[in-house]
Design a protein around this motif. Structure first.
Motif, short mmCIF file in Angstrom:
data_model
loop_
_atom_site.label_atom_id
_atom_site.label_comp_id
_atom_site.label_asym_id
_atom_site.label_seq_id
_atom_site.Cartn_x
_atom_site.Cartn_y
_atom_site.Cartn_z
N THR A 156 0.83 -1.20 0.00
CA THR A 156 0.00 0.00 0.00
C THR A 156 0.87 1.25 0.00
OG1 THR A 156 -1.70 -1.22 1.22
CG2 THR A 156 -1.89 1.18 1.18
N ALA A 157 1.92 1.27 0.80
CA ALA A 157 2.84 2.41 0.83
C ALA A 157 3.49 2.62 -0.54
CB ALA A 157 3.91 2.21 1.90
N LEU A 158 3.89 1.53 -1.16
CA LEU A 158 4.54 1.59 -2.47
C LEU A 158 3.58 2.15 -3.52
CD1 LEU A 158 7.00 0.86 -4.23
CD2 LEU A 158 6.01 -1.41 -4.46
N VAL A 159 2.37 1.66 -3.55
CA VAL A 159 1.38 2.11 -4.54
C VAL A 159 1.06 3.59 -4.34
CG1 VAL A 159 -1.03 1.86 -5.27
CG2 VAL A 159 0.41 -0.16 -4.98
N ILE A 160 0.83 4.02 -3.11
CA ILE A 160 0.50 5.42 -2.86
C ILE A 160 1.67 6.32 -3.25
CG2 ILE A 160 0.01 7.12 -1.05
CD1 ILE A 160 -1.68 4.98 0.33
N GLY A 161 2.89 5.93 -2.91
CA GLY A 161 4.06 6.72 -3.28
C GLY A 161 4.22 6.85 -4.78
N VAL A 162 4.00 5.77 -5.52
CA VAL A 162 4.11 5.81 -6.98
C VAL A 162 3.01 6.68 -7.58
CG1 VAL A 162 3.89 4.39 -9.07
CG2 VAL A 162 5.36 3.64 -7.21
N VAL A 163 1.81 6.60 -7.04
CA VAL A 163 0.71 7.44 -7.54
C VAL A 163 1.02 8.92 -7.32
CG1 VAL A 163 -1.70 8.09 -7.11
CG2 VAL A 163 -1.08 5.69 -7.38
N VAL A 164 1.57 9.27 -6.16
CA VAL A 164 1.93 10.67 -5.91
C VAL A 164 3.01 11.13 -6.89
CG1 VAL A 164 3.03 12.23 -4.25
CG2 VAL A 164 1.25 10.67 -3.49
#
Length: 188
Positions: free
Chosen positions: A130-138
């Motif tokens: 989840t942290a990885l996905v949110i960081g990539v989206v940002v």
């Protein structure tokens, strides 16, 4: 900078322009060195147009918050969470209830401790992902937003931190789940 003659000419030009405008349409004006008049402004932006920093700040609030959430979830994936601890404790209890007293030691260790260890790794991996996905989206958001609108450097830095923590947490979760990292002890 100017001589008395230039100052006098500027004053006459100002008086003449004020006479031409009339009393009802008087506007403050500055006479530049080239002799042209420019309207004076108080340094305040027009009320109906938002200033650029405020508009950029409003757009960056959501991205900044998401970047911080990404870092927070990355830290949770590395340190553990309440949810992972409860799920691991539940798995330990289930293992104790399902294991017969006359089972071998290897079976007892796997059912009581091994499944709980893997459950803890699974929850850590979910937080890391989840942290990885949110960081990539940002980080990818500016490519899909308003053309020419930049992203504040601190948002990029924090988002990259969230991506890095997510990758590390995901790697550790996989190693933990597959028993490569701190696997179960050998039982005779």
């Amino acid at each position: 900078m100017g001589t008395k003659t230039e100052t006098g000419k500027a004053a006459k030009a100002e008086d003449n322009s004020a006479d031409r405008r009339g009393a009802g349409a008087a506007v403050d004006a500055d006479v530049t060195d080239s002799g042209t008049t420019e309207p004076e402004t108080d340094g305040e932006p027009e009320p109906d147009t938002p200033s650029e920093p405020e508009a950029q700040g409003a757009q960056g609030v959501g991205q900044g918050a998401a970047a911080i959430v990404s870092v927070g979830l990355g830290v949770v994936s590395l340190t553990g969470s309440w949810l992972g601890t409860v799920a691991a404790a539940r798995e330990t209890l289930v293992g104790q209830l399902e294991t017969a007293a006359n089972s071998t030691v290897a079976t007892q260790v796997k059912e009581i401790y091994g499944d709980a260890w893997q459950t803890s790794a699974l929850w850590g991996g979910l937080f890391a992902l989840t942290a990885l996905v949110i960081g990539v989206v940002v980080l990818a958001r500016p490519a899909f937003g308003t053309p020419g609108a930049g992203q504040a450097p601190w948002i990029k830095s924090v988002a990259w931190g969230g991506v890095a923590l997510g990758v590390i947490g995901l790697l550790l979760a996989v190693l933990k789940y597959t028993n490569v990292l701190l696997g179960l002890p050998a039982t005779g």
